[in-house]
Design an enzyme around this catalytic site. Structure first.
Site, short mmCIF file in Angstrom:
data_model
loop_
_atom_site.label_atom_id
_atom_site.label_comp_id
_atom_site.label_asym_id
_atom_site.label_seq_id
_atom_site.Cartn_x
_atom_site.Cartn_y
_atom_site.Cartn_z
N PRO A 50 -3.94 0.19 19.18
CA PRO A 50 -3.71 -0.32 17.82
C PRO A 50 -3.65 0.75 16.73
O PRO A 50 -3.05 0.50 15.68
CB PRO A 50 -4.90 -1.26 17.58
CG PRO A 50 -5.93 -0.86 18.58
CD PRO A 50 -5.20 -0.32 19.77
N HIS A 88 0.84 -1.21 0.00
CA HIS A 88 0.00 0.00 0.00
C HIS A 88 0.87 1.25 0.00
O HIS A 88 1.81 1.36 0.78
CB HIS A 88 -0.92 0.01 1.24
CG HIS A 88 -2.11 -0.88 1.10
ND1 HIS A 88 -3.15 -0.90 1.99
CD2 HIS A 88 -2.44 -1.78 0.13
CE1 HIS A 88 -4.07 -1.76 1.59
NE2 HIS A 88 -3.65 -2.32 0.47
N TYR A 129 4.19 6.40 10.24
CA TYR A 129 3.36 5.25 9.88
C TYR A 129 4.17 4.24 9.07
O TYR A 129 4.16 3.03 9.37
CB TYR A 129 2.12 5.71 9.10
CG TYR A 129 1.03 4.68 9.01
CD1 TYR A 129 1.22 3.48 8.32
CD2 TYR A 129 -0.21 4.88 9.61
CE1 TYR A 129 0.23 2.52 8.24
CE2 TYR A 129 -1.22 3.91 9.54
CZ TYR A 129 -0.98 2.75 8.85
OH TYR A 129 -1.97 1.80 8.78
N TYR A 134 -9.12 5.48 7.67
CA TYR A 134 -9.24 5.88 9.08
C TYR A 134 -10.25 7.02 9.12
O TYR A 134 -10.00 8.08 8.54
CB TYR A 134 -7.89 6.39 9.61
CG TYR A 134 -6.83 5.33 9.81
CD1 TYR A 134 -6.14 4.78 8.75
CD2 TYR A 134 -6.52 4.89 11.10
CE1 TYR A 134 -5.16 3.81 8.94
CE2 TYR A 134 -5.54 3.92 11.31
CZ TYR A 134 -4.87 3.39 10.23
OH TYR A 134 -3.90 2.43 10.44
N LYS A 152 1.42 -0.07 15.16
CA LYS A 152 2.82 -0.10 15.58
C LYS A 152 3.23 -1.35 16.38
O LYS A 152 4.42 -1.67 16.46
CB LYS A 152 3.14 1.13 16.45
CG LYS A 152 3.25 2.42 15.66
CD LYS A 152 4.43 2.43 14.72
CE LYS A 152 3.98 2.89 13.37
NZ LYS A 152 4.85 2.57 12.28
C1 DHB Z 1 -5.04 -2.76 11.44
C2 DHB Z 1 -5.06 -2.34 12.73
C3 DHB Z 1 -4.64 -1.07 13.03
O1 DHB Z 1 -4.64 -0.61 14.26
C4 DHB Z 1 -4.21 -0.20 12.06
O2 DHB Z 1 -3.84 1.05 12.39
C5 DHB Z 1 -4.18 -0.63 10.78
C6 DHB Z 1 -4.60 -1.93 10.47
C7 DHB Z 1 -5.50 -4.13 11.10
O3 DHB Z 1 -5.74 -4.92 12.02
O4 DHB Z 1 -5.65 -4.43 9.93
#
Ligand code: DHB
Length: 377
Positions: free
Chosen positions: A280, A58, A370, A187, A284
């Protein structure tokens, strides 16, 4: 598993003591995004074949607030991409590689305890899957046993410091057997709460909804989940639509930040969630665990093979620099995207999102974190 793989390449033998069964480890759905440098490391040690075939590269992510969806292009901004490739898949690759190499993995270990970690002869005791007590003497013990394992508590309270932040919201995460409705992750900030559209493959979607702490997953029918996702992820220009499908798994995840220092005490080293937890948002956790062991493996080789204690002595301080950078980034992404009921904060969040979506400098800051800093930083 990755640490054992890196150590074996340098001739250092290890034994893995795992509380769960192999079936559990190979099936559990966990993280989904690999940073640029995580992929480079896995590829450099012979674990890249399936990532190259089945992983999805991506260029960036979409950031959204009602009425607006903006693409943040990491490749354009910082020259690095990320990969959608589940931790469960990384685990499968590691199990195949380590099993072929004759790695000892003791699954189903109970009542694990650490002993004499401040001495040169630490040991681990546990009850094996047949119910027999076992005792492993080692040169070094590495606690890769997460936030519920015994390792973090083996560092005395007089030595350790802990920093913690509990967030006033959780995620309801679902796995769905339906093609993603988006080419890259979304997001979304929304007055009802954060929502995210991720994926595991071209056939499997992973989606999240912000929910109150203490939410019982059974209160959320599949219809209610899809309706909330459609509302929070929708309202974008161009008539975008979320395609629902069968939900194969749903669970509620609490969110917190936690850092424990030092990450080394005598002959005990901590790596990954044993030493630090991130919420999450920003993906990271897995990448930070990979960065820890990328640093620890050469340090242990220097200590055990070359009698050079320098890198092992530096491990905790060097690892914690990246840990705190990622702790800040995860906290920042989480705080920017989740509603907390405070109207002032909601305005600040939207101002922040507008800034990232209109300023190349602001977007580059997000992209750099990121897509991930190079290993060793
Ligand atoms: C996923 C989880 C995340 O917290 C994130 O920022 C991006 C992807 C995932 O589980 O796919």
């Amino acid at each position: 598993m990755l640490l054992s793989h890196l150590l074996a390449a340098e001739g250092v033998e290890s034994v893995i003591v795992e509380a769960r069964s192999q079936d559990y480890v190979l099936a559990r759905i966990r993280a989904g995004i690999l940073e640029h440098s995580s992929v480079e490391l896995l590829c450099s040690v012979g674990l890249g074949e399936r990532i190259g075939r089945d992983g999805l590269e991506h260029r960036g992510i979409y950031l959204q607030s009602p009425g607006e969806r903006h693409h943040i292009d990491f490749v354009d901004l910082v020259g690095r991409s990320v990969w959608v490739y589940g931790q469960t898949e990384v685990q499968k690759d590691l199990v195949s590689a380590r099993t072929a190499a004759g790695q000892q993995i003791l699954y189903g270990a109970n009542d694990v305890s650490l002993h004499d970690v401040a001495s040169d002869k630490p040991s681990v005791r546990f009850t094996d899957s047949d119910g027999s007590r076992q005792h492993l003497d080692a040169d070094v013990v590495v606690g890769c046993d997460g936030s519920f394992g015994p390792s973090r508590d083996a560092i005395p309270d007089t030595v350790k410091r802990v920093w913690e932040r509990v967030y006033p919201y959780s995620w309801l995460g679902v796995l769905a057997a339906v093609a993603p409705s988006t080419d890259e992750l979304i997001y979304a900030w929304h007055p009802d709460g954060f929502a995210m559209h991720s994926m595991r493959s071209m056939q499997t979607s992973r989606l999240y909804l912000q929910v109150p702490n203490g939410t019982d997953v059974n209160q959320w029918s599949h219809q209610r989940i899809w309706a909330a996702l459609a509302k929070r992820l929708g309202h974008t220009p161009g008539g975008w639509e979320l395609t629902p499908g069968p939900i194969t798994e749903a669970s509620v995840l609490p969110m917190r930040s936690y850092v424990q220092a030092p990450m080394r005490y005598g002959r005990l080293f901590l790596a990954g969630d044993a030493a630090h937890i991130v919420p999450p948002t920003g993906a990271k956790g897995l990448n930070l665990a990979i960065a820890d062991v990328a640093l620890l493996a050469p340090a242990l080789v220097a200590l055990l093979r070359n009698n050079d204690p320098g890198p092992a002595d530096d491990y905790s301080d060097v690892a914690l620099r990246r840990v705190w950078r990622c702790t800040h980034f995860s906290w920042w992404m989480t705080s920017m995207l989740h509603v907390n009921g405070d109207p002032f904060d909601a305005q600040l969040q939207q101002a922040q999102l507008r800034w990232i979506c209109t300023s190349r400098a602001a977007a580059a800051g997000l992209a750099e974190n990121y897509a991930g800093l190079p290993l060793g930083q």
